[in-house]
Write a protein that holds these residues in place. Sequence first.
Motif, PDB file in Angstrom:
ATOM      1  N   GLU A  96      -2.731  -7.846  -5.982  1.00 28.62           N
ATOM      2  CA  GLU A  96      -2.922  -9.152  -5.359  1.00 28.62           C
ATOM      3  C   GLU A  96      -4.176  -9.069  -4.497  1.00 28.62           C
ATOM      4  O   GLU A  96      -4.132  -8.709  -3.329  1.00 28.62           O
ATOM      5  CB  GLU A  96      -1.719  -9.590  -4.518  1.00 28.62           C
ATOM      6  CG  GLU A  96      -1.900 -11.002  -4.007  1.00 28.62           C
ATOM      7  CD  GLU A  96      -0.658 -11.562  -3.340  1.00 28.62           C
ATOM      8  OE1 GLU A  96      -0.316 -12.713  -3.656  1.00 28.62           O
ATOM      9  OE2 GLU A  96      -0.051 -10.862  -2.534  1.00 28.62           O
ATOM     10  N   ALA A 109      13.893  -8.408 -14.238  1.00 32.73           N
ATOM     11  CA  ALA A 109      12.514  -8.093 -13.847  1.00 32.73           C
ATOM     12  C   ALA A 109      12.004  -6.907 -14.660  1.00 32.73           C
ATOM     13  O   ALA A 109      12.735  -5.938 -14.877  1.00 32.73           O
ATOM     14  CB  ALA A 109      12.461  -7.767 -12.360  1.00 32.73           C
ATOM     15  N   TYR A 156       2.262   0.840  -6.662  1.00 35.24           N
ATOM     16  CA  TYR A 156       3.716   0.752  -6.795  1.00 35.24           C
ATOM     17  C   TYR A 156       4.109  -0.531  -7.508  1.00 35.24           C
ATOM     18  O   TYR A 156       3.367  -1.518  -7.521  1.00 35.24           O
ATOM     19  CB  TYR A 156       4.382   0.824  -5.412  1.00 35.24           C
ATOM     20  CG  TYR A 156       4.288   2.189  -4.803  1.00 35.24           C
ATOM     21  CD1 TYR A 156       5.106   3.226  -5.241  1.00 35.24           C
ATOM     22  CD2 TYR A 156       3.367   2.461  -3.808  1.00 35.24           C
ATOM     23  CE1 TYR A 156       5.018   4.494  -4.696  1.00 35.24           C
ATOM     24  CE2 TYR A 156       3.270   3.730  -3.248  1.00 35.24           C
ATOM     25  CZ  TYR A 156       4.098   4.743  -3.704  1.00 35.24           C
ATOM     26  OH  TYR A 156       3.992   5.998  -3.167  1.00 35.24           O
ATOM     27  N   ARG A 157       5.293  -0.546  -8.090  1.00 35.46           N
ATOM     28  CA  ARG A 157       5.799  -1.659  -8.887  1.00 35.46           C
ATOM     29  C   ARG A 157       5.724  -2.986  -8.138  1.00 35.46           C
ATOM     30  O   ARG A 157       5.348  -4.011  -8.697  1.00 35.46           O
ATOM     31  CB  ARG A 157       7.242  -1.352  -9.333  1.00 35.46           C
ATOM     32  CG  ARG A 157       8.007  -2.517  -9.927  1.00 35.46           C
ATOM     33  CD  ARG A 157       7.341  -3.017 -11.213  1.00 35.46           C
ATOM     34  NE  ARG A 157       7.886  -4.282 -11.622  1.00 35.46           N
ATOM     35  CZ  ARG A 157       7.486  -5.469 -11.178  1.00 35.46           C
ATOM     36  NH1 ARG A 157       6.526  -5.569 -10.293  1.00 35.46           N
ATOM     37  NH2 ARG A 157       8.041  -6.570 -11.620  1.00 35.46           N
ATOM     38  N   GLY A 158       6.061  -2.987  -6.880  1.00 32.39           N
ATOM     39  CA  GLY A 158       6.051  -4.219  -6.088  1.00 32.39           C
ATOM     40  C   GLY A 158       4.665  -4.811  -5.905  1.00 32.39           C
ATOM     41  O   GLY A 158       4.529  -5.987  -5.555  1.00 32.39           O
ATOM     42  N   ASP A 159       3.615  -4.038  -6.137  1.00 34.97           N
ATOM     43  CA  ASP A 159       2.243  -4.502  -5.969  1.00 34.97           C
ATOM     44  C   ASP A 159       1.568  -4.844  -7.291  1.00 34.97           C
ATOM     45  O   ASP A 159       0.368  -5.097  -7.331  1.00 34.97           O
ATOM     46  CB  ASP A 159       1.423  -3.439  -5.235  1.00 34.97           C
ATOM     47  CG  ASP A 159       1.917  -3.217  -3.814  1.00 34.97           C
ATOM     48  OD1 ASP A 159       2.202  -4.220  -3.132  1.00 34.97           O
ATOM     49  OD2 ASP A 159       2.015  -2.056  -3.388  1.00 34.97           O
ATOM     50  N   GLN A 198       0.849  -7.238 -10.459  1.00 29.47           N
ATOM     51  CA  GLN A 198       0.848  -8.653 -10.829  1.00 29.47           C
ATOM     52  C   GLN A 198       0.874  -8.735 -12.353  1.00 29.47           C
ATOM     53  O   GLN A 198       0.191  -7.960 -13.017  1.00 29.47           O
ATOM     54  CB  GLN A 198      -0.419  -9.337 -10.313  1.00 29.47           C
ATOM     55  CG  GLN A 198      -0.575  -9.279  -8.808  1.00 29.47           C
ATOM     56  CD  GLN A 198       0.415 -10.148  -8.084  1.00 29.47           C
ATOM     57  OE1 GLN A 198       0.529 -11.331  -8.375  1.00 29.47           O
ATOM     58  NE2 GLN A 198       1.130  -9.581  -7.151  1.00 29.47           N
ATOM     59  N   GLU A 249       8.613   4.365 -10.137  1.00 29.02           N
ATOM     60  CA  GLU A 249       8.181   2.968 -10.223  1.00 29.02           C
ATOM     61  C   GLU A 249       6.769   2.851  -9.655  1.00 29.02           C
ATOM     62  O   GLU A 249       6.481   1.998  -8.815  1.00 29.02           O
ATOM     63  CB  GLU A 249       9.151   2.044  -9.475  1.00 29.02           C
ATOM     64  CG  GLU A 249      10.431   1.775 -10.234  1.00 29.02           C
ATOM     65  CD  GLU A 249      10.251   0.820 -11.405  1.00 29.02           C
ATOM     66  OE1 GLU A 249       9.628  -0.236 -11.247  1.00 29.02           O
ATOM     67  OE2 GLU A 249      10.732   1.166 -12.503  1.00 29.02           O
ATOM     68  N   THR A 278      -3.076  -2.582  -4.535  1.00 27.47           N
ATOM     69  CA  THR A 278      -2.325  -3.773  -4.891  1.00 27.47           C
ATOM     70  C   THR A 278      -3.128  -4.514  -5.952  1.00 27.47           C
ATOM     71  O   THR A 278      -4.349  -4.353  -6.030  1.00 27.47           O
ATOM     72  CB  THR A 278      -2.066  -4.705  -3.695  1.00 27.47           C
ATOM     73  OG1 THR A 278      -1.249  -5.794  -4.133  1.00 27.47           O
ATOM     74  CG2 THR A 278      -3.343  -5.243  -3.088  1.00 27.47           C
ATOM     75  N   ARG A 325      10.179  -3.481 -15.753  1.00 33.00           N
ATOM     76  CA  ARG A 325       9.909  -2.210 -15.106  1.00 33.00           C
ATOM     77  C   ARG A 325       8.413  -1.946 -15.205  1.00 33.00           C
ATOM     78  O   ARG A 325       7.716  -2.568 -15.992  1.00 33.00           O
ATOM     79  CB  ARG A 325      10.724  -1.099 -15.760  1.00 33.00           C
ATOM     80  CG  ARG A 325      12.240  -1.339 -15.595  1.00 33.00           C
ATOM     81  CD  ARG A 325      13.086  -0.240 -16.181  1.00 33.00           C
ATOM     82  NE  ARG A 325      12.712   1.114 -15.794  1.00 33.00           N
ATOM     83  CZ  ARG A 325      13.051   1.716 -14.652  1.00 33.00           C
ATOM     84  NH1 ARG A 325      13.777   1.070 -13.771  1.00 33.00           N
ATOM     85  NH2 ARG A 325      12.681   2.959 -14.406  1.00 33.00           N
TER      86      ARG A 325
END
Length: 171
Positions: free
Chosen positions: A104, A72, A54-57, A59, A39, A102, A74
């Motif tokens: 963001e 959500a 990483y996936r969480g970062d 946008q 991910e 990131t 991938r």
Amino acid sequence: ILEGRSLVEHYVSRPTDDVTQIHGNIYIGKVENVLPGMEAAFIDIATPKNAVLYRGDVQYDPDDVETKGGGAPRIEDVLKAKQLILCQVTKNPIAHKGARLTQEVSLPGRFVVLVPNSSTYGISKRLPDNERKRLRQILDKAKPERHGLIVRTAAEGISAEELQRDVARLA
């Protein structure tokens, strides 16, 4: 002397010593490859090692992404190889690892941090409640549309004009 360095410098230095500190820098990076199992995606930002996102970062606009099976998306649904992305370094490269990224992006000012394309809205918890209330009233008028703001502790006691100038400069 090894390559213009003393023996002590040679053994004490790490590979990151050859790269200037890039934490906070903003880049337009090119997606080199996407690893669904991790991910994560590796991004070329013109440093010796590709940076990792990483996936969480990541946008994304939900309207632009088609997901398989709902839920959500991938990372492979959002990023493709050779795609250009805007990103910011959150962690400097160390040894054999590339920088961490990131999407963001945040732009720090003297009194506020501007977070473009975000709904973030906050005031430092270190400030007293009456000061937080005063700053919120000023921010309600100064906040740019479609951008988030975080008020820093340094804003304590500053005038409305100073705060508005800092926001306008960042915007």
